[in-house]
Design a protein around this motif. Structure first.
Motif, short mmCIF file in Angstrom:
data_model
loop_
_atom_site.label_atom_id
_atom_site.label_comp_id
_atom_site.label_asym_id
_atom_site.label_seq_id
_atom_site.Cartn_x
_atom_site.Cartn_y
_atom_site.Cartn_z
N GLY A 121 18.73 10.09 -5.28
CA GLY A 121 18.66 9.90 -3.83
C GLY A 121 17.32 10.21 -3.20
N THR A 122 16.34 10.64 -3.99
CA THR A 122 15.01 10.95 -3.47
C THR A 122 14.03 9.87 -3.91
OG1 THR A 122 15.44 13.33 -3.52
CG2 THR A 122 13.14 12.64 -3.47
N TYR A 123 13.17 9.44 -2.98
CA TYR A 123 12.18 8.42 -3.28
C TYR A 123 10.79 9.06 -3.38
CZ TYR A 123 15.50 4.65 -2.35
OH TYR A 123 16.57 3.79 -2.42
N THR A 124 10.06 8.66 -4.41
CA THR A 124 8.69 9.13 -4.61
C THR A 124 7.77 7.93 -4.66
OG1 THR A 124 9.48 11.03 -5.88
CG2 THR A 124 7.15 10.48 -6.07
N LEU A 125 6.68 7.99 -3.90
CA LEU A 125 5.67 6.93 -3.90
C LEU A 125 4.50 7.39 -4.76
CD1 LEU A 125 4.40 4.29 -2.84
CD2 LEU A 125 3.60 5.59 -0.86
N ASP A 126 4.18 6.59 -5.80
CA ASP A 126 3.09 6.91 -6.71
C ASP A 126 1.98 5.90 -6.50
OD1 ASP A 126 1.48 7.80 -8.71
OD2 ASP A 126 2.88 7.47 -10.35
N PRO A 127 0.83 6.31 -5.96
CA PRO A 127 -0.27 5.36 -5.72
C PRO A 127 -1.02 5.04 -7.01
CG PRO A 127 -0.93 7.56 -5.06
CD PRO A 127 0.48 7.68 -5.53
N LEU A 173 -4.61 -7.10 -3.07
CA LEU A 173 -4.17 -5.85 -3.68
C LEU A 173 -4.40 -5.91 -5.18
CD1 LEU A 173 -0.70 -5.43 -1.92
CD2 LEU A 173 -2.85 -4.32 -1.27
N SER A 174 -4.27 -4.76 -5.83
CA SER A 174 -4.24 -4.73 -7.28
C SER A 174 -2.97 -5.40 -7.77
CB SER A 174 -4.29 -3.30 -7.79
OG SER A 174 -5.45 -2.63 -7.32
N ARG A 175 -3.00 -5.86 -9.02
CA ARG A 175 -1.79 -6.48 -9.57
C ARG A 175 -0.62 -5.50 -9.54
NH1 ARG A 175 0.78 -6.67 -14.46
NH2 ARG A 175 -0.78 -5.30 -15.39
N ARG A 176 -0.91 -4.25 -9.82
CA ARG A 176 0.10 -3.19 -9.73
C ARG A 176 -0.51 -2.11 -8.85
NH1 ARG A 176 0.83 -0.58 -13.64
NH2 ARG A 176 3.03 -0.11 -13.49
N HIS A 177 -0.16 -2.08 -7.58
CA HIS A 177 -0.86 -1.24 -6.60
C HIS A 177 -0.15 0.09 -6.35
CE1 HIS A 177 -4.18 -1.42 -3.64
NE2 HIS A 177 -3.49 -0.46 -3.06
N ALA A 178 1.18 0.10 -6.44
CA ALA A 178 1.94 1.34 -6.20
C ALA A 178 3.31 1.21 -6.84
CB ALA A 178 2.07 1.61 -4.70
N VAL A 179 3.93 2.35 -7.09
CA VAL A 179 5.29 2.39 -7.64
C VAL A 179 6.15 3.28 -6.75
CG1 VAL A 179 6.73 2.97 -9.63
CG2 VAL A 179 4.42 2.13 -10.00
N ILE A 180 7.34 2.80 -6.41
CA ILE A 180 8.31 3.63 -5.70
C ILE A 180 9.44 3.93 -6.67
CG2 ILE A 180 9.97 3.75 -3.81
CD1 ILE A 180 8.16 2.03 -2.15
#
Length: 478
Positions: free
Chosen positions: A338-344, A326-333
């Motif tokens: 109370g809401t989760y967002t996934l940032d690719p 994977l990339s060193r930093r591949h995604a951020v949650i």
């Protein structure tokens, strides 16, 4: 001797009795049987059974198998009332799911649902209207993610909330129209907020107020993660002020904290959120610990509101390090209210769909990072914002853990199905929770903490051990 058609009919009845429904249908579909009344009656019976099976499969989410059953039922005995009912139920279920996806910020998933209706010849006026709404919302979310808030606002201009709510109510009483309207209104507010922040960013940039420039750039990127203007402004501000006095942005309603590059590693007590995204050159150490539950497993507990997933490298500050290509930093949650967002940040898929921008996560999504690192995202407890990431592909975390817990205010360990950590042999629950900036625990069972009897909420330190008559839990700083 019985005529051959009677033998074939008897074989079909035996197949039905033995539960071989598809075989029975294949027999009665033979052309030479269609002229006999008994065969037509059995065909009608089989078609009804197949249609009911289709209803069950469609309700269980097995749309391809269910749709094939409907076609089989129609072919066996013609399109009767039951087949038409099941088709209409399926159409309405797809429309309900479409609206739910839109309300969750998952416009691409909504478009795929509507495409199913088109492929199966079930488009009607209601689905066409919803296709237009979906297209505009997808366009608006895409434009906003890259910082084109004016174009995003124009895409939403003609969507009248009142008219839309009335149209949705006419489609089905099960459709949550108000939540979709709320999402559209929220998107419009985000567009207006982005335009306002962009103006403020230009103003502070002209004044060369680097700290305010950083704050405005981070605020813009929380709305539009791929805004090139905001990214360039932040890089410029970083270069101007260096890394020893950096303002880290926390969403509105939270304080701005000053962090130094040489901040020491925080222990379990800390609970402030850290910011980490693809344009930062450094970040504080993630706030996390290992939770060891005897006879159950080990769990990596992340306390920050934002966690980075990626490949572990020396000196990196990755909250969820995964031993994979994977990339060193591949995604951020990110967690917010109370809401989760996934940032690719690298290649990321959710439920098989490639993400081109941030996505709001609901319960039970399969996240795929790169080529083959699969994690299941769940929200086990309906009243808790804590989420769980469970590896599905065999790739291990560093340190090795059976699952990762993104802990909000509390974490429940116990025998119930909604526990964040399932401890099936326990007789009661242990709850970890935040209180006044520290981590505490309480239990419905008798328990000691570091050898002292725990009565009521008990504070926890790094290395604490919780013990009961039939359980033991240890906390270890990472």
């Amino acid at each position: 001797m019985f005529p051959s058609w009677r033998m074939q009919l008897g074989e079909a009845r035996r197949a039905l009795k033995e539960g071989q429904l598809d075989r029975a249908c294949a027999i009665v579909q033979q052309e030479e049987l269609r002229e006999f009344r008994q065969a037509r009656e059995l065909s009608a019976k089989l078609a009804g059974i197949v249609a009911q099976r289709a209803r069950g499969r469609l309700a269980a989410g097995r749309s391809n198998a269910g749709w094939n059953d409907l076609q089989l039922a129609e072919h066996v005995a013609g399109c009767d009332r039951l087949v038409a009912e099941v088709r209409d139920e399926y159409r309405q279920a797809v429309l309900v799911r479409t609206v739910n996806y839109l309300a969750d910020g998952r416009a691409p998933a909504a478009q795929q649902e509507l495409a199913k209706l088109a492929r199966r010849g079930l488009r009607d006026e209601a689905s066409r209207r919803l296709e237009e709404v979906t297209r505009r919302m997808a366009e608006a979310e895409q434009m906003l993610s890259v910082g084109s808030s004016a174009e995003a606002r124009r895409a939403l201009e003609d969507l009248s909330p009142t008219e839309l709510s009335e149209n949705l109510a006419a489609i089905s009483a099960k459709i949550d129209g108000p939540r979709l309207v709320e999402r559209i209104e929220w998107l419009i507010e985000q567009c207006e907020r982005h335009a306002q922040l962009r103006g403020e960013l230009h103003a502070v940039a002209e004044q060369r107020d680097w700290h305010q420039m950083l704050a405005r750039a981070d605020q813009l990127l929380s709305l539009a993660p791929r805004d090139r203007v905001a990214r360039a402004a932040r890089r410029q501000a970083w270069h101007a002020v260096g890394l020893d006095a950096t303002a880290v942005y926390h969403r509105e309603g939270r304080p701005v904290a000053s962090l130094a590059l040489n901040d020491t590693k925080r222990g379990i007590k800390g609970s402030k959120s850290t910011k980490a995204d693809d344009t930062m050159t450094g970040s504080p150490h993630p706030n996390r610990f290992m939770l060891w539950v005897d006879a159950v497993g080990g769990f990596l507990v992340c306390l920050d509101d934002e966690v980075v997933l990626g490949q572990p490298t020396p000196g990196s500050a990755i909250a969820v390090p995964l031993c994979a290509d994977l990339s060193r930093r591949h995604a951020v949650i990110r967690r917010h209210e109370g809401t989760y967002t996934l940032d690719p940040l690298g290649e990321v898929k959710v439920d098989g769909r490639l993400l081109t921008g941030p996505m709001v996560l609901g319960n039970r999504h399969e996240i795929e990072l790169g080529s083959g690192v699969r994690l299941e995202f769940t929200r086990p407890h309906a009243l808790s914002a804590t989420a769980r990431l469970t590896p599905l592909s065999g790739h291990r975390t560093e340190p090795r853990a059976d699952a990762v817990l993104l802990m909000a205010d509390s974490c429940l360990l116990g025998p119930k199905s909604h526990s964040h950590i399932s401890c099936r042999r326990w007789e009661g629950d242990v709850i970890l929770f935040r209180q006044q900036g520290s981590l505490h625990c309480r239990s419905t069972m008798e328990m000691t903490v570091d050898g002292a009897k725990a009565e009521g909420p008990t504070p926890l330190e790094s290395g604490a051990r919780l013990e009961g008559e039939e359980f033991a839990v240890s906390l270890e700083d990472v």
